[in-house]
Design a protein around this motif. Sequence first.
Motif, PDB file in Angstrom:
ATOM      1  N   UNK A  44      52.717  47.981  57.017  1.00 14.59           N
ATOM      2  CA  UNK A  44      51.355  48.397  57.384  1.00 14.59           C
ATOM      3  C   UNK A  44      51.375  49.647  58.243  1.00 14.59           C
ATOM      4  N   UNK A  45      52.334  49.723  59.182  1.00 14.42           N
ATOM      5  CA  UNK A  45      52.440  50.926  60.023  1.00 14.42           C
ATOM      6  C   UNK A  45      52.854  52.142  59.210  1.00 14.42           C
ATOM      7  N   UNK A  46      53.556  51.918  58.098  1.00 17.80           N
ATOM      8  CA  UNK A  46      53.995  53.027  57.244  1.00 17.80           C
ATOM      9  C   UNK A  46      52.929  53.461  56.248  1.00 17.80           C
ATOM     10  N   UNK A  47      51.771  52.852  56.291  1.00 19.47           N
ATOM     11  CA  UNK A  47      50.682  53.264  55.411  1.00 19.47           C
ATOM     12  C   UNK A  47      50.565  52.485  54.126  1.00 19.47           C
ATOM     13  N   UNK A  48      51.328  51.424  53.973  1.00 13.04           N
ATOM     14  CA  UNK A  48      51.241  50.610  52.768  1.00 13.04           C
ATOM     15  C   UNK A  48      49.971  49.745  52.809  1.00 13.04           C
ATOM     16  N   UNK A  49      49.478  49.451  51.642  1.00 11.45           N
ATOM     17  CA  UNK A  49      48.429  48.436  51.511  1.00 11.45           C
ATOM     18  C   UNK A  49      49.103  47.103  51.255  1.00 11.45           C
ATOM     19  N   UNK A  50      48.996  46.188  52.220  1.00 15.30           N
ATOM     20  CA  UNK A  50      49.696  44.911  52.146  1.00 15.30           C
ATOM     21  C   UNK A  50      48.681  43.813  51.832  1.00 15.30           C
ATOM     22  N   UNK A  51      48.975  43.038  50.778  1.00 12.31           N
ATOM     23  CA  UNK A  51      48.044  42.012  50.299  1.00 12.31           C
ATOM     24  C   UNK A  51      48.794  40.700  50.151  1.00 12.31           C
ATOM     25  N   UNK A  52      48.151  39.602  50.544  1.00 13.33           N
ATOM     26  CA  UNK A  52      48.777  38.291  50.386  1.00 13.33           C
ATOM     27  C   UNK A  52      48.595  37.809  48.946  1.00 13.33           C
ATOM     28  N   UNK A  53      49.429  36.862  48.477  1.00 13.03           N
ATOM     29  CA  UNK A  53      49.377  36.408  47.072  1.00 13.03           C
ATOM     30  C   UNK A  53      48.010  35.886  46.620  1.00 13.03           C
ATOM     31  N   UNK A  54      47.295  35.067  47.432  1.00 11.56           N
ATOM     32  CA  UNK A  54      45.967  34.632  46.958  1.00 11.56           C
ATOM     33  C   UNK A  54      45.015  35.784  46.688  1.00 11.56           C
ATOM     34  N   UNK A  55      45.076  36.829  47.512  1.00 12.08           N
ATOM     35  CA  UNK A  55      44.201  37.991  47.280  1.00 12.08           C
ATOM     36  C   UNK A  55      44.620  38.742  46.027  1.00 12.08           C
ATOM     37  N   UNK A  56      45.930  38.785  45.755  1.00 16.37           N
ATOM     38  CA  UNK A  56      46.418  39.463  44.553  1.00 16.37           C
ATOM     39  C   UNK A  56      45.861  38.792  43.298  1.00 16.37           C
ATOM     40  N   UNK A  57      46.003  37.474  43.222  1.00 14.83           N
ATOM     41  CA  UNK A  57      45.549  36.774  42.025  1.00 14.83           C
ATOM     42  C   UNK A  57      44.026  36.763  41.947  1.00 14.83           C
ATOM     43  N   UNK A  58      43.329  36.716  43.077  1.00 15.23           N
ATOM     44  CA  UNK A  58      41.859  36.761  43.057  1.00 15.23           C
ATOM     45  C   UNK A  58      41.367  38.088  42.498  1.00 15.23           C
ATOM     46  N   UNK A  59      42.006  39.193  42.944  1.00 12.28           N
ATOM     47  CA  UNK A  59      41.630  40.517  42.420  1.00 12.28           C
ATOM     48  C   UNK A  59      41.903  40.613  40.926  1.00 12.28           C
TER      49      UNK A  59
END
Length: 677
Positions: free
Chosen positions: A455-470
């Motif tokens: 996150x500090x390096x500018x990545x977009x970090x997403x948890x698995x439930x959010x990945x599958x929901x999207x």
Amino acid sequence: MKARDLSVLLGVILIIIMLVIPLPGWLLSVLILCNISLALIVILVSMNTQEALQFSIFPSLLLLLTLFRLGLNVSTTRSILSEADAGGVIDTFGSFVIGNNPLVGFVVFVILVIIQFLVITKGSERVSEVAARFTLDAMPGKQMSIDADLNAGLISEQQAKERREKVENEADFHGAMDGASKFVKGDAIAGIIIVLINIVFGLIIGMVQMGFTFTEAINTYMRLTVGDGLVSQIPALLIATATGIVVTKTTTSGNLGSDVTGQLLQYPKLLFIAAGTVFFLGLTPINFFLTTAIAGILALGGYALLRQTNETDEPDIEEEVQTESSAMKSPESVVSLLNMDPIEFEFGYALIPLVDTDQGGDLLDRVVMIRRQLAIELGIVVPVVRIRDNIQLEPNSYRLKIKGNEVAAGELLLDHYLAMSPEMDEDDMDGINTKEPAFGLPAKWISEDNKDEAELSGYTVVDPPSVVSTHITEVIKRHAHSLLGRQETKQLIDHLQESYPILVEEVTPEPLSVGDVQKVLAKLLRENISVRNMPIIFETLADFGKMTNDTELLAEYVRQALSAQITKQYAGDDMALNVITVSGKVEKMIAENIQQTEFGNYLALDPESQEQIIKMLHEEVEKISLQEETAVVLCSPAVRMYLKQLLDRFMPQVVVLSYNELEPNVHVQSVGVVNIA
């Protein structure tokens, strides 16, 4: 007005008359017997209802019966104090209970009042209060459970609606019962006060105004007071008991009689223990023959119940085989296999924590929010997503099916996070290389220890439930046009008809059928145009439906009518739009190669010209994609539909708009031109 409705209204008017106008003794007797009959009916109904909502009118009925009983008390008190007579029913009740001893009769009456007030009424009031509070506290959990069952495919939309209505009705009922129980308590207190008034003022009036001796006055007014108290308190006791029965009814599925006998006698062997205990009591100075008779009855009852239980527990193997065989042969068992779910989400066993609420899974709740979000964005009711595990899949994989066909798949690592960065090629973050399933972007699965660093390096970090929901959201958006059938379209039309009946009548069933409307809406959804603004869509169909029944052409007219919505969708709040324009030469070539048939129009362009147009357009789309902007092609209304048909086979993600689909105040900037030599 029906006779039943009229009888209730007349009853309320009669109560008002009783409070004001003196009634003769014979009429009071009739009304008293009616009061007792109504109380009997109420308690019998309460005992035979299987759930409280089957007697939902009880709170209002309780108020009316209480008012009726108090009106009778006022009328009988007036007759007792003024005439020392209140009809034959009260006199008979009083004489029967008192006999030759007014004091004993009064004591019996006081005991009856104490039982009602301190035991039944207080208990019913407390249970009503607790039931109301716990029912209201449980509403959110029940609603979430219904939504979870709906998204898991265990129940249908109609069943979910019925369950929600039942939960709301239960909350309203118990809230009303909490207030109505106060009427019962107040009625008991009023009954006690009225009895005291009748005795005290009866003695004064009898001895002062009527010239009775003290003995005559006490006999007369005590008899009438006790009689009046009994004829009012007996129905009140029955109503209070009915209140207690209704509010204490739990989750059993039978009525009170079947529940009591079924549960009290569910252990036959205990009757033998009770029989033995009663028999040994006969060895004491208690009557031996009486205890032996009762013990014998209990033992016979236990034997009969035990024998009946054993017969029930023995399975009839032949009958079971015949039942199973007939079930397999029945047409219904085969027909049920033909059912197909509109949307299915299947996952491997390692992803079960996503769905299991006991393990913190919230996918079911997320699916509820997805369906609500898409209803707002697309304007359609997304079907229920059936969620199930599938041991044939890889443990960490999942797949999505639309009407039985697999349309998407992916893989999740529940103990990792998905990190995405536009500069993934120059990435040195430790992780497992993958692709974001919804948009195909390069990504990595990283451990929780590397989350903060990413996150500090500018990545977009997403948890698995959010990945599958999207992923689920985007897949449903892309296939929304195939999910909208005639049945779903009919539901949208029926919903619109509630607010715009004239508009719907002008469009369907003539000049357009439900199938025609469905084709127009599906055409819009295919190009990611929301159909939520149904009034404007139907206004346009009403205007042009009489001119043509070509659904492709009608969809173009609707798009132009939705120009404000389309402009907002692609130009944004700043009303600026970068586009790729189409040269007049290309538009003329397309217009000249449109073939018109009785089944519709289509583009019949030679392969060489198609290849040139696609090649030029692909080059321009590549340029605008480097600027991370959506590729929008702008052309004239006459050729938009056919150009989109051509691009759908090669570049379906490209948006094609016509000049008429943009608002005049939008700032259009051409960043490329499609031309051929």
